[in-house]
Write an enzyme that holds these catalytic residues in place. Structure first.
Site, PDB file in Angstrom:
ATOM      1  N   ALA A 113    -126.470  20.435-109.287  1.00 47.02           N
ATOM      2  CA  ALA A 113    -126.346  19.206-110.084  1.00 47.02           C
ATOM      3  C   ALA A 113    -125.053  19.234-110.886  1.00 47.02           C
ATOM      4  O   ALA A 113    -124.663  20.279-111.409  1.00 47.02           O
ATOM      5  CB  ALA A 113    -127.535  19.079-111.019  1.00 47.02           C
ATOM      6  N   VAL A 271    -121.938  45.596-116.418  1.00 47.59           N
ATOM      7  CA  VAL A 271    -121.285  45.629-117.737  1.00 47.59           C
ATOM      8  C   VAL A 271    -121.482  44.312-118.497  1.00 47.59           C
ATOM      9  O   VAL A 271    -120.633  43.904-119.279  1.00 47.59           O
ATOM     10  CB  VAL A 271    -119.780  45.973-117.611  1.00 47.59           C
ATOM     11  CG1 VAL A 271    -119.578  47.384-117.115  1.00 47.59           C
ATOM     12  CG2 VAL A 271    -119.061  44.976-116.726  1.00 47.59           C
ATOM     13  N   HIS A 462    -159.293  52.249-130.006  1.00 49.19           N
ATOM     14  CA  HIS A 462    -159.176  53.682-129.730  1.00 49.19           C
ATOM     15  C   HIS A 462    -159.856  53.988-128.405  1.00 49.19           C
ATOM     16  O   HIS A 462    -160.937  53.468-128.148  1.00 49.19           O
ATOM     17  CB  HIS A 462    -159.857  54.469-130.851  1.00 49.19           C
ATOM     18  CG  HIS A 462    -159.826  55.951-130.620  1.00 49.19           C
ATOM     19  ND1 HIS A 462    -158.677  56.693-130.796  1.00 49.19           N
ATOM     20  CD2 HIS A 462    -160.788  56.808-130.183  1.00 49.19           C
ATOM     21  CE1 HIS A 462    -158.934  57.957-130.505  1.00 49.19           C
ATOM     22  NE2 HIS A 462    -160.200  58.047-130.120  1.00 49.19           N
TER      23      HIS A 462
END
Ligand code: NAD
Length: 473
Positions: A113, A271, A462
């Site tokens: 587009a 990079v 836990h």
């Protein structure tokens, strides 16, 4: 119909989230995408790398299972099968997005587009020879891998970017990775776990330079011990075929006696990435900042009814930032009250190394820099040092029973940075599996400005590794 309330260019996490949200609100939306829906994240980024990394981790676990009392003999892997599985995962997710947009009656056009112009506050866009009009425009064109100006890098068949690496049908015999950032270290993990000799070249004094230095040091020590050759403070001067000429600072090269050239079958360059601005040339006067589109807190550009979200804004190049920006931008466009904002101070990030690194908020270094700047030398001296302004709490991950049960030989680290006076949580930084899965709990604390005492009242299940966030308080 060629008239829309909103035209979106780019179908990545920013574009498809915006399309869904605006379509769900009953608006006519058109989305243009030149490749596959899902953008970099789904097609050539997060999802394919995580699929391959999971395969590599399975192989690594199988070959290191003895410490858990399991012996697996003749363990092998099939890279082509890993790649095939990756493609299936990606295909399913892309199909899911397509179906969702379809259900929401969003028009999707496959093609490049280009913005034509704006006439009486209506934007005109051309795609595949057709012209479309929209009241609002959202640019979500993403980013592409940056190619640094290193002599010998361009059109060199030995040089890969992350997209080439993901598409490769086989593994390289050896690889040099230029850039020890997020992409570099994730690929270093993948290749190392699959037995490929890896060298990482990083220009800065450390890999992953934006993360907490103590957390990164743990990874660095582990990876070096495991045999990954990581050269820091090292730059690439030039590339000739598959040989790299290094330029290390004189002092460092004397100390480390590093070689001045290195060779490998492939050279992966990671990079950083740059914003994609093609097709936007007609947006006269569009304000840029450091090569990306400048936006305000609602992702508005300086042009009327033009928004930008995702990597193209150059803020934080992460898929979850892109989708949140899209939610905020569409909310603003639809004038949804209360207007939402993005908590840029509480964006979690994860590096999928093994062990994983997950963090949110400010690092200790950033807090030190902040107070040093705010208070000035006199203020720091009066307080008795910059440490008077913040507090750091640290715990090895081994304080978690579940971590001990599942991470033999690992110590990990969880580090909490608090404001000394208010005791609010400023940042949380972890290394240890699977910290990616619970960093969101820390994001809640940073996002909502919880104090250590408030966070302590949260009950963690836990036995889970997430309990470390409770133990550390
Ligand atoms: P990055 O900015 O994370 O890292 C690039 C690294 O290359 C830096 O450490 C930099 O110091 C180093 N460098 C730059 N020039 C160099 C040179 N000439 N020689 C040696 N080293 C050099 O960029 P990336 O790793 O390419 O990632 C791009 C973007 O994609 C980032 O914004 C990242 O956050 C995002 N990403 C995120 C994830 C994740 O969330 N898990 C995964 C992959 C990518």
């Amino acid at each position: 119909m060629n008239n829309y309330f909103l035209a979106i260019i780019g179908g990545g996490p920013a574009g498809y989230t915006a399309a869904e949200k605006a379509s769900k609100a009953g608006k006519d939306v058109i989305l243009f995408e030149q490749n596959a829906l899902g953008g970099t994240c789904l097609n050539v980024g997060c999802i394919p790398t995580k699929s391959l990394l999971y395969g590599a981790k399975q192989y690594h676990n199988a070959t290191h299972a003895q410490k858990y009392g399991v012996t697996a003999e003749n363990v092998t892997f099939d890279f082509a099968a890993m790649q095939k599985r990756k493609t299936i995962v990606v295909r399913k997710l892309v199909a899911g997005i397509k179906a969702r947009l379809n259900n929401d009656h969003c028009t999707v056009v496959n093609g490049f587009a280009r913005i034509l112009d704006s006439i009486r506050q209506v934007w005109r866009i051309e795609c595949n020879g057709e012209t479309y009009e929209a009241e609002n425009l959202m640019i979500c064109t993403g980013s592409t891998n940056f190619v640094p100006p290193i002599p010998g890098i361009k059109d060199n068949p030995a040089v890969w970017d992350s997209t080439d690496a993901l598409a490769a049908t086989g593994l390289p015999k050896s690889i040099i990775i230029v850039g020890g950032g997020v992409i570099g270290m994730e690929f270093a993990t993948l290749y190392h776990e699959l037995g490929v000799p890896v060298t990482v070249i990083e220009a800065m004094p450390t890999i992953l330079p934006n993360l907490d230095s103590e957390v990164v040091q743990i990874l660095l020590d582990k990876y070096r011990k495991a045999g990954i050759n990581i050269l820091t403070s090292t730059k690439v001067e030039s590339i000739d075929g598959n040989t790299i000429k290094l330029s290390t600072s004189e002092l460092l090269s004397t100390l480390n006696s590093q070689p001045s050239t290195l060779s490998a079958e492939r050279i992966l360059v990671s990079v950083g990435r740059r914003a994609n601005l093609q097709g936007l040339e007609a947006l006269d006067g569009l304000e840029l900042e450091c090569g990306a589109i400048k936006t305000d807190e609602f992702c508005r550009t300086n042009l009327p009814n033009v928004y930008a979200c995702g990597d193209v804004t150059g803020k934080i190049m992460l898929a979850h930032v892109a989708s949140r920006q899209a939610e905020v931008a569409v909310g603003r466009m639809l004038k949804q009250i209360p207007l939402q904002r993005i908590a840029y101070n509480a964006i979690p990030s994860v590096v999928y190394t093994n062990p994983e690194i997950a963090s949110v908020g400010l690092t200790e270094q950033q807090v030190r820099d902040f107070y040093t700047e705010m208070e000035g030398e006199a203020g720091i001296e009066k307080a008795g040092g910059v440490e008077a302004f913040y507090e750091v709490r640290k715990l090895p991950m081994t304080f978690s029973g579940r971590f001990m049960a599942e991470n033999d030989g690992e110590t990990g680290l969880c580090k909490l940075v608090l404001d000394a006076k208010k005791q609010t949580v400023l940042g949380v930084h972890c290394i240890g599996n699977p910290c990616s899965e619970f960093i969101a709990a820390a994001s809640f604390a940073v996002r909502n400005g919880y104090t250590a005492a408030e966070m302590q009242q949260v009950v963690f299940p836990h036995p889970t590794v997430s309990e470390i966030l409770h133990e550390i308080l």
